[in-house]
Design a protein around this motif. Structure first.
Motif, PDB file in Angstrom:
ATOM      1  N   SER A 182       0.831  -1.194   0.000  1.00  0.00           N
ATOM      2  CA  SER A 182       0.000   0.000   0.000  1.00  0.00           C
ATOM      3  C   SER A 182       0.870   1.251   0.000  1.00  0.00           C
ATOM      4  O   SER A 182       1.915   1.297   0.644  1.00  0.00           O
ATOM      5  CB  SER A 182      -0.910   0.004   1.232  1.00  0.00           C
ATOM      6  OG  SER A 182      -1.599   1.237   1.331  1.00  0.00           O
ATOM      7  N   VAL A 393      -4.662   0.117  -7.347  1.00  0.00           N
ATOM      8  CA  VAL A 393      -6.057   0.496  -7.139  1.00  0.00           C
ATOM      9  C   VAL A 393      -6.885  -0.157  -8.227  1.00  0.00           C
ATOM     10  O   VAL A 393      -6.454  -0.244  -9.387  1.00  0.00           O
ATOM     11  CB  VAL A 393      -6.240   2.035  -7.189  1.00  0.00           C
ATOM     12  CG1 VAL A 393      -7.671   2.422  -6.848  1.00  0.00           C
ATOM     13  CG2 VAL A 393      -5.256   2.736  -6.258  1.00  0.00           C
ATOM     14  N   HIS A 423     -10.397  -5.302  -0.348  1.00  0.00           N
ATOM     15  CA  HIS A 423      -9.616  -4.099  -0.065  1.00  0.00           C
ATOM     16  C   HIS A 423      -8.386  -4.430   0.793  1.00  0.00           C
ATOM     17  O   HIS A 423      -8.486  -5.107   1.817  1.00  0.00           O
ATOM     18  CB  HIS A 423     -10.487  -3.068   0.661  1.00  0.00           C
ATOM     19  CG  HIS A 423      -9.794  -1.798   1.006  1.00  0.00           C
ATOM     20  ND1 HIS A 423      -9.170  -1.016   0.062  1.00  0.00           N
ATOM     21  CD2 HIS A 423      -9.600  -1.167   2.189  1.00  0.00           C
ATOM     22  CE1 HIS A 423      -8.639   0.033   0.644  1.00  0.00           C
ATOM     23  NE2 HIS A 423      -8.870  -0.039   1.935  1.00  0.00           N
ATOM     24  N   ASN A 424      -7.249  -3.945   0.333  1.00  0.00           N
ATOM     25  CA  ASN A 424      -5.949  -4.185   0.971  1.00  0.00           C
ATOM     26  C   ASN A 424      -5.554  -5.656   1.008  1.00  0.00           C
ATOM     27  O   ASN A 424      -4.564  -6.019   1.662  1.00  0.00           O
ATOM     28  CB  ASN A 424      -5.899  -3.601   2.389  1.00  0.00           C
ATOM     29  CG  ASN A 424      -5.847  -2.086   2.390  1.00  0.00           C
ATOM     30  OD1 ASN A 424      -5.474  -1.463   1.382  1.00  0.00           O
ATOM     31  ND2 ASN A 424      -6.234  -1.474   3.494  1.00  0.00           N
ATOM     32  N   THR A 428      -6.137  -1.654  -3.427  1.00  0.00           N
ATOM     33  CA  THR A 428      -7.039  -0.658  -2.864  1.00  0.00           C
ATOM     34  C   THR A 428      -8.310  -0.634  -3.705  1.00  0.00           C
ATOM     35  O   THR A 428      -8.254  -0.442  -4.929  1.00  0.00           O
ATOM     36  CB  THR A 428      -6.393   0.739  -2.880  1.00  0.00           C
ATOM     37  OG1 THR A 428      -5.272   0.741  -1.996  1.00  0.00           O
ATOM     38  CG2 THR A 428      -7.378   1.810  -2.437  1.00  0.00           C
ATOM     39  N   THR A 457     -11.290   2.991   1.650  1.00  0.00           N
ATOM     40  CA  THR A 457     -11.034   2.697   0.245  1.00  0.00           C
ATOM     41  C   THR A 457     -10.733   4.005  -0.485  1.00  0.00           C
ATOM     42  O   THR A 457     -10.761   5.090   0.092  1.00  0.00           O
ATOM     43  CB  THR A 457     -12.241   1.988  -0.393  1.00  0.00           C
ATOM     44  OG1 THR A 457     -13.393   2.857  -0.320  1.00  0.00           O
ATOM     45  CG2 THR A 457     -12.549   0.676   0.322  1.00  0.00           C
TER      46      THR A 457
END
Length: 528
Positions: A182, A393, A423-424, A428, A457
């Motif tokens: 991330s 993303v 998500h993650n 993302t 998000t």
């Protein structure tokens, strides 16, 4: 870890599956095709060597007792189109990439899936007596012809947890063990949902950049300002390249514009459509037109070189975020709304039939990732299960709207809820922009804004200057700063998602929030 399948069938063309026989544990043969399934540390690895006539699909079946009244959840081939939901048993329904099964009276939820970046387009079917994996290894819509090369088809994984959402998170974790690290919160502005690619220029872009920087109010995490479709010739209708210049007389110096965005305190971002060209080159598919352009053939090295050159150019210009769009449509000629049984229609292929469609897409995504370096890449209309680990993303759904709240409810709320577990874990998640326009009700948009900001998000806002008021600015500034902080500690979770496509009740940290997504007349019936 899943055990060996109870039966294996093979399709060498688009007719019925042929039963394969096993003389050795974990090895099945039929019509010149050899399929192997080998337990490994990360799951059950399935490989195949095709016979001379090629290979279309591998069908693996496990006996499994599905409880009466069970609810079933699958994913979508690429973006969601407002149609992700828990459903009752429907044996013929294709469930792309993974399946979750939960009993009507609660208890453990189980999940089956395949590792990200598989070599096949994988879907599942579930019935009362079993669960079946359909691995589509075709090259386009024709059998793949890999010669002596062994196809790395898929690695099958399983997970279970006491609740459906926890099981979804656990399954997402084992399916995607190597997401890109991330880079922190992804927050910014995007002009699409008020400009729609028309009538804007550098001054409007810089105004948007200053606006989102104003909302950030000195936050140490700098927001992005993304220039969407409309910066090139033919803009506003998702045109193709070449991507070496901007719209003459308007966007004459894209490098200078990136520098000017940076001077405002925002980080410059840029949209493009990598697999379409306004001119015929050696990289395009001969004799084919799409949206008044020529689709590139990503099975060709020259096409990938073209895409890599474009991405490298955007980096040299100074753009710190690159959003690539339409590649699934440009390869397959369709948007996969409703999760059809197959992503590719029969009878066509790209130039290189020795590689599967899934392998071609992974190669495209890897080309973009390598050319992008440390630039943030957003995949839109990309196959999330194949791009995980190659994009930072990923758009979770089809477009929200600055003209129709119903589209925002349907695409944004639905896909945020049903892909939040990715998500993650995959990347993302980006539920698409929150519009602030005169055509849509801010009382509704501000609720979506609040939910996305709390979720941690990606949050992009599309703010029409004509819609700015003290109230909207206050709401937007609060949400942008919440999102830049990383959202609500502990994240959010849909609570009523087993019974609706647009969850209203959400856990946010230790709070329970209730949103009202309905316009005064309720939901508007919409065609996909």
């Amino acid at each position: 870890m899943p055990h060996l399948p109870d039966t294996v069938h093979v399709m060498t063309d688009d007719t019925r599956p042929h039963p394969a026989t096993s003389a050795t544990e974990g090895v099945w043969t039929v019509r010149g095709t050899r399929v192997t399934a080998e337990p490994a540390a990360d799951g059950l690895r399935v490989c195949a060597r095709a016979g001379a006539e090629g290979l279309s699909r591998i069908v693996l079946r496990w006996r499994h007792s599905t409880p009466e009244g069970a609810r079933i959840l699958g994913d979508a081939w690429e973006r969601g189109y407002g149609d992700l939901q828990w459903r009752t048993l429907q044996p013929e329904r294709a469930l792309p990439w993974y399946v979750l099964i939960t009993g009507a009276s609660g208890g453990t939820t189980t999940g089956w899936g395949v590792r990200t970046r598989a070599g096949a387009l994988c879907s599942w079917t579930v019935d009362e007596g079993g669960i079946t994996l359909w691995a589509d290894v075709r090259s386009g819509g024709l059998p793949v012809l890999p010669g002596e090369r062994v196809l790395d088809v898929a690695t099958v994984v399983t997970a279970a947890a006491p609740t459906p959402f926890a099981a979804h998170e656990a399954l997402s974790t084992v399916m995607s063990p190597d997401p890109l690290p991330s880079t922190g919160p992804v927050v910014g502005c995007n002009n699409w949902y008020y400009a729609y690619g028309r009538g804007f220029g550098p001054d409007a872009v810089l105004r948007d950049a200053r606006t989102v920087v104003e909302y950030a109010d000195g936050h140490p995490v700098r927001p992005y300002c993304v220039i969407d479709d409309g910066w090139t010739e033919g803009g506003g209708s998702a045109p193709g390249g070449p991507w070496d210049t901007g719209l003459p007389g308007v966007f004459d110096d894209m490098a200078d514009l990136a520098a000017r965005i940076t001077e405002t305190g925002a980080r410059p971002g840029l949209w493009f459509r990598p697999l379409l060209s306004r001119t015929e080159t050696a990289a395009v598919r001969p004799g084919m037109l799409r949206d008044a352009g020529f689709p590139l053939d990503p099975s060709l090295d020259v096409a990938l070189e073209t895409v890599a050159e474009d991405v490298s150019r955007f980096r040299r210009w100074g753009y710190e975020l690159i959003k690539h769009d339409f590649s699934t449509y440009d390869v397959f000629g369709r948007f996969a709304a409703g999760s059809p049984a197959e992503l590719a229609s029969p009878g066509w292929s790209l130039a290189d039939r020795s590689v599967t469609s899934a392998e071609i897409l992974v190669r495209l995504y890897r080309t973009i990732a390598e050319a992008a370096g440390d630039t943030v890449v957003i995949g839109c209309n990309t196959v999330g299960h194949l791009s995980a680990g190659l994009v930072r993303v990923q758009r979770s759904g089809d477009d929200t709207s600055g003209r129709s709240w119903e589209l925002t409810r349907r695409m944004g709320v639905n896909t945020l809820a049903f892909r939040l577990a990715q998500h993650n874990r995959f990347f993302t998640v980006d539920a698409d922009c929150v519009p602030c326009t005169p055509q849509t009700d801010w009382n509704l948009n501000r609720q979506f804004l609040d939910l996305v900001a709390r979720s941690g998000t990606a949050l992009f806002v599309s703010v029409d200057p004509a819609a700015r008021t003290d109230r909207t600015d206050t709401d937007l500034a609060a949400a942008v700063r919440t999102a830049l902080d990383g959202g609500t500690p502990g994240g959010v979770e849909p609570l009523d998602w087993l019974s609706t496509t647009a969850p209203r009740r959400w856990r946010a940290g230790t709070e329970t929030l209730v949103y009202d997504w309905a316009e005064p007349w309720g939901a508007t019936p919409l065609a996909v």
